[in-house]
Enzyme design. Sequence first.
Site, short mmCIF file in Angstrom:
data_model
loop_
_atom_site.label_atom_id
_atom_site.label_comp_id
_atom_site.label_asym_id
_atom_site.label_seq_id
_atom_site.Cartn_x
_atom_site.Cartn_y
_atom_site.Cartn_z
CG ASP A 13 -1.77 -1.26 1.30
OD1 ASP A 13 -2.33 -1.64 0.27
OD2 ASP A 13 -1.80 -1.88 2.38
CG HIS A 41 -1.82 -1.63 -7.69
ND1 HIS A 41 -1.11 -2.18 -8.71
CD2 HIS A 41 -1.13 -1.91 -6.57
CE1 HIS A 41 -0.03 -2.77 -8.22
NE2 HIS A 41 -0.04 -2.62 -6.93
P1 IMP Z 1 -2.33 -12.94 1.91
O1 IMP Z 1 -1.39 -12.38 0.89
O2 IMP Z 1 -3.77 -12.73 1.58
O3 IMP Z 1 -2.01 -14.37 2.26
O4 IMP Z 1 -2.10 -12.12 3.29
C1 IMP Z 1 -0.89 -12.19 4.01
C2 IMP Z 1 -0.52 -10.82 4.59
O5 IMP Z 1 -0.14 -9.94 3.55
C3 IMP Z 1 -1.67 -10.13 5.31
O6 IMP Z 1 -1.15 -9.38 6.38
C4 IMP Z 1 -2.24 -9.19 4.25
O7 IMP Z 1 -2.93 -8.10 4.82
C5 IMP Z 1 -0.95 -8.77 3.57
N1 IMP Z 1 -1.12 -8.33 2.20
C6 IMP Z 1 -1.25 -9.09 1.11
N2 IMP Z 1 -1.32 -8.33 0.02
C7 IMP Z 1 -1.20 -7.06 0.40
C8 IMP Z 1 -1.15 -5.80 -0.29
O8 IMP Z 1 -1.22 -5.71 -1.52
N3 IMP Z 1 -1.04 -4.69 0.48
C9 IMP Z 1 -0.92 -4.76 1.82
N4 IMP Z 1 -0.93 -5.90 2.51
C10 IMP Z 1 -1.07 -7.04 1.80
#
Ligand code: IMP
Length: 431
Positions: A13, A41
């Site tokens: 982010d 995004h």
């Molecule tokens: P997952 O990728 O859904 O397995 O989530 C694993 C961790 O990565 C969690 O803390 C999510 O909130 C974080 N996360 C995954 N993708 C993003 C992103 O694009 N931005 C911010 N946090 C992310």
Amino acid sequence: MPATVVIGTQWGDEGKGKIVDLLAADADVVVRFHGGNNAGHTLVVNGEKTILNLIPAGVLHPGRVCMMGPGVVIDPEVLTAEIDALRKRGYLGEDRWLRVSERAHLIMPYHRAIDRARERLRGAGKIGTTGRGIGPAYEDKMARTGIPVGELYDEAGFRDALARNLREKNGYLEAILGEPPLSFDEIHARYGEYRERLRPFVTDTGVELRAALAAGKRVLLEGAHGMMLDVDHGTYPFVTSSSVVSGAAAAGAGLPPRAIERVIGIAKAYTTRVGSGPFPTELTDALGERLRADGDEYGSTTGRPRRCGWFDAVVVRQAVALSGVDGLALTKIDVLTGIDSLRVCVAYEIGGRRRELPPATQRDWERAVPVYEELPGWRESLGAVRALADLPANARRYVRRLESLVGAPLTILSVGAQREQTIRCDAAFAA
Ligand code: IMP
């Protein structure tokens, strides 16, 4: 013409959508190389907000080829919905502008069900995943039981793989996770529809990408997430399930590493994180709430409020070193306007020892105490500033200090969500 990689240097982010959209103006091909629709995004073009979860942010520039490489995991339900939404608004005019790797793995309904059920069962110890099935899809890929997109087009093979996997997954869902089983017929029928919807886009993207480079096309490799979510280098286990660093871009896109010439690291002027896990500079007071409100810090994928805190140079320094960041794109500095005194974390103190780089273990993360430096703030609004020289002196000082703390020169400074609210500081990227 060599490729440029854009990566996030914090916990995601950082404003990658806007920066990739800007850089895509000078690119012919924009490629995603990892992750899936856990990314989000947010782009604001002509006052209109677009949120992209899968298709590279270059899609808002007509004529750019947007690719999803072999390293990506693809939920076809999300991809087809994103294609429809973009087309309704006049984007993605031609099929050849979207290329999907036949080697990218499919996210299946059982991946989503397992992701969510596991998080529920973890209770307070949850990772805070996006619930999109990302981890379980990558697990299957590594376990060699995943289904690549190209397998959709071998109908008998797909049927067999689905039947085999579903037998195993339904057993796991029912017996271990206490979830209802999923229907083979329903999934089979639905994925049959996706097969046809995606047919015009599915290809060997690696061949096309290497040919584009050989023909002198300009390639932009778009990272999703942030370095601290990297499965090897992040705050494990509070990470995502893919490699986020620039070194992963070549493999995930299908390029030799030497094709990559330049790495842009994106950092927000403060820090945010969604999901659980360590965050030493987190502000849990009114100032944290203020940053959340002024910065509109709500997850673009899940809508969750983001945790907010001071800029952490330890984290960005690590990202710069690991990914070989050549230039820093600093975003959202306008959000800091009006804070009298700004803090920047320059190091951690862990068990009485000063550390310039992040620790490896959970125990050390829990004990990490930020060492802060105070910098004077500014009161002027920055949204209309278009040159570094026109920034208030204290804002300039803040930026210069960050550059020196993290070890990378500023290349882009973003002072608002709109495309034009941007200061380009590097002649190589001048429009
Ligand atoms: P997952 O990728 O859904 O397995 O989530 C694993 C961790 O990565 C969690 O803390 C999510 O909130 C974080 N996360 C995954 N993708 C993003 C992103 O694009 N931005 C911010 N946090 C992310």
